[in-house]
Design a protein around this motif. Structure first.
Motif, PDB file in Angstrom:
ATOM      1  N   GLY A  42      34.350 -14.828  84.040  1.00  0.00           N
ATOM      2  CA  GLY A  42      34.740 -15.113  82.662  1.00  0.00           C
ATOM      3  C   GLY A  42      33.764 -14.578  81.641  1.00  0.00           C
ATOM      4  N   LEU A  43      32.945 -13.594  82.038  1.00  0.00           N
ATOM      5  CA  LEU A  43      31.967 -12.985  81.136  1.00  0.00           C
ATOM      6  C   LEU A  43      32.308 -11.507  80.959  1.00  0.00           C
ATOM      7  N   GLY A  44      31.479 -10.795  80.218  1.00  0.00           N
ATOM      8  CA  GLY A  44      31.669  -9.350  80.065  1.00  0.00           C
ATOM      9  C   GLY A  44      32.547  -8.990  78.899  1.00  0.00           C
ATOM     10  N   LEU A  45      33.832  -8.762  79.145  1.00  0.00           N
ATOM     11  CA  LEU A  45      34.753  -8.339  78.100  1.00  0.00           C
ATOM     12  C   LEU A  45      35.582  -9.517  77.608  1.00  0.00           C
ATOM     13  N   GLU A 101      38.653 -12.048  76.738  1.00  0.00           N
ATOM     14  CA  GLU A 101      39.701 -12.523  77.652  1.00  0.00           C
ATOM     15  C   GLU A 101      40.947 -11.650  77.617  1.00  0.00           C
ATOM     16  N   GLU A 102      41.338 -11.181  76.418  1.00  0.00           N
ATOM     17  CA  GLU A 102      42.603 -10.451  76.306  1.00  0.00           C
ATOM     18  C   GLU A 102      42.516  -9.014  76.821  1.00  0.00           C
ATOM     19  N   TRP A 144      39.778  -5.415  85.431  1.00  0.00           N
ATOM     20  CA  TRP A 144      40.126  -5.753  86.813  1.00  0.00           C
ATOM     21  C   TRP A 144      39.539  -7.089  87.271  1.00  0.00           C
ATOM     22  N   GLY A 145      38.276  -7.341  86.964  1.00  0.00           N
ATOM     23  CA  GLY A 145      37.659  -8.594  87.394  1.00  0.00           C
ATOM     24  C   GLY A 145      38.339  -9.804  86.779  1.00  0.00           C
ATOM     25  N   HIS A 146      38.656  -9.699  85.491  1.00  0.00           N
ATOM     26  CA  HIS A 146      39.347 -10.795  84.811  1.00  0.00           C
ATOM     27  C   HIS A 146      40.726 -11.026  85.418  1.00  0.00           C
ATOM     28  N   ASP A 147      41.447  -9.952  85.725  1.00  0.00           N
ATOM     29  CA  ASP A 147      42.779 -10.090  86.311  1.00  0.00           C
ATOM     30  C   ASP A 147      42.713 -10.705  87.706  1.00  0.00           C
ATOM     31  N   PRO A 168      49.153  -3.887  77.355  1.00  0.00           N
ATOM     32  CA  PRO A 168      48.532  -4.732  78.389  1.00  0.00           C
ATOM     33  C   PRO A 168      48.022  -6.063  77.867  1.00  0.00           C
ATOM     34  N   THR A 169      47.918  -6.222  76.553  1.00  0.00           N
ATOM     35  CA  THR A 169      47.375  -7.453  75.982  1.00  0.00           C
ATOM     36  C   THR A 169      48.458  -8.399  75.478  1.00  0.00           C
TER      37      THR A 169
END
Length: 294
Positions: A234-237, A239-240, A244-247, A56-57
């Motif tokens: 754009g926070l939390g985990l 980028e790579e 779900w939120g980032h996607d 996935p990365t």
């Protein structure tokens, strides 16, 4: 010849007289949904090692933007990712952060509530003021602020989320403890010379935590939404990480051009997981309330 019949005896609190209520049926649906995501989170790395899932990365070797089909079930994204793989691995990221966040808040909030409710006095007033102050702050705003301070990562995101849930465990356990400590069995234990630690651990703890499982599941559902909000900002985990939120943030620019699948499937994953945990929490709440009124 005589035949013997084996009877499965359920625990008392799971036995129903007659047909289960609608809440219990919905709770069963919630359990199935939640277990499905747990299995997906556990098995996703194994499926990747067997070659059944893309990493996935990493972008595909020939990144082509494709809609859902036989080759890529959930399609591919503009960044060249397999949406199916990232959606499945997104459940793993969500569960890791949510379990850590709710566990940390439980470990902190429950003991503080027990001690505060039992001892009372100045300690109780100070803790109550502190917890009420934290409780008045919006969960997402507090998590965003803490995420800026602690930085990215699974543990850091869990810490940022857990702070807003500590007051909920504290308030519920503290109020129950304050009401139960005047019961005769507590006074009898004190008269027999039981220490404060013994009273809290043996006589109070199991009498004041009935609502904790309900809080745990409902907070877990809320934490998934807040984690998604952090990822969207754009926070939390990192980028790579498949999250779900980032996607959803990456898919936002693609929606006006008709690329709907990159937002649909991560959004569905987040929604279904929240619904499943919420149904479990509501069912547990009714189950506990029905036991207390028997």
């Amino acid at each position: 010849m005589t035949s013997t019949k084996l009877k499965l005896r359920l625990p008392r609190f799971l036995r129903f007289s007659g047909r289960p209520s609608l809440s219990m049926q919905l709770m069963a649906v919630g359990v199935v949904i939640t277990l499905f995501f747990v299995l997906v989170a556990i098995l996703a790395p194994t499926f990747e090692s067997w070659g059944w899932l893309q990493d996935p990365t990493e972008s595909l070797s020939n990144p082509i933007l494709e809609p859902p089909g036989a080759r890529y079930w959930f399609g591919t994204s503009r960044q060249g990712y397999d949406v199916f793989s990232r959606t499945l691995f997104g459940s793993q990221a969500a569960l890791q952060v949510v379990i850590l966040a709710t566990s940390l808040s439980l470990i902190i909030g429950v003991p503080l509530g027990l001690v505060s409710g039992y001892l009372g006095g100045k300690l109780d007033r100070v803790l109550l003021f502190l917890m009420d102050t934290i409780y008045t702050l919006p969960g997402l705003l507090l998590s965003v602020t803490l995420a800026f301070v602690v930085g990215r990562g699974v543990l850091n995101a869990a810490i940022a989320l857990s702070i807003s849930y500590v007051p909920q465990y504290y308030r519920v356990v503290r109020n129950h403890t304050a009401s139960v400590k005047s019961e005769l069995f507590i006074e009898a234990a004190q008269a027999m010379g039981a220490s404060t630690k013994r009273v809290l651990s043996r006589y109070l703890f199991f009498n004041v935590i009935q609502s904790v499982p309900v809080l745990f599941t409902l907070n877990a559902a809320d934490a998934i939404l807040i984690l998604g909000g952090l990822g969207f900002l754009g926070l939390g985990l990192p980028e790579e990480t498949a999250e779900w939120g980032h996607d959803l943030r990456q898919a936002l620019d693609a929606l006006p051009t008709g690329i709907w699948w990159t937002a649909l499937f991560p959004g569905l994953g987040m929604t279904l997981m929240v619904v499943g945990l919420s149904l479990v929490g509501e069912g547990l709440s009714e189950l506990i309330n029905s036991r207390e009124h028997r």
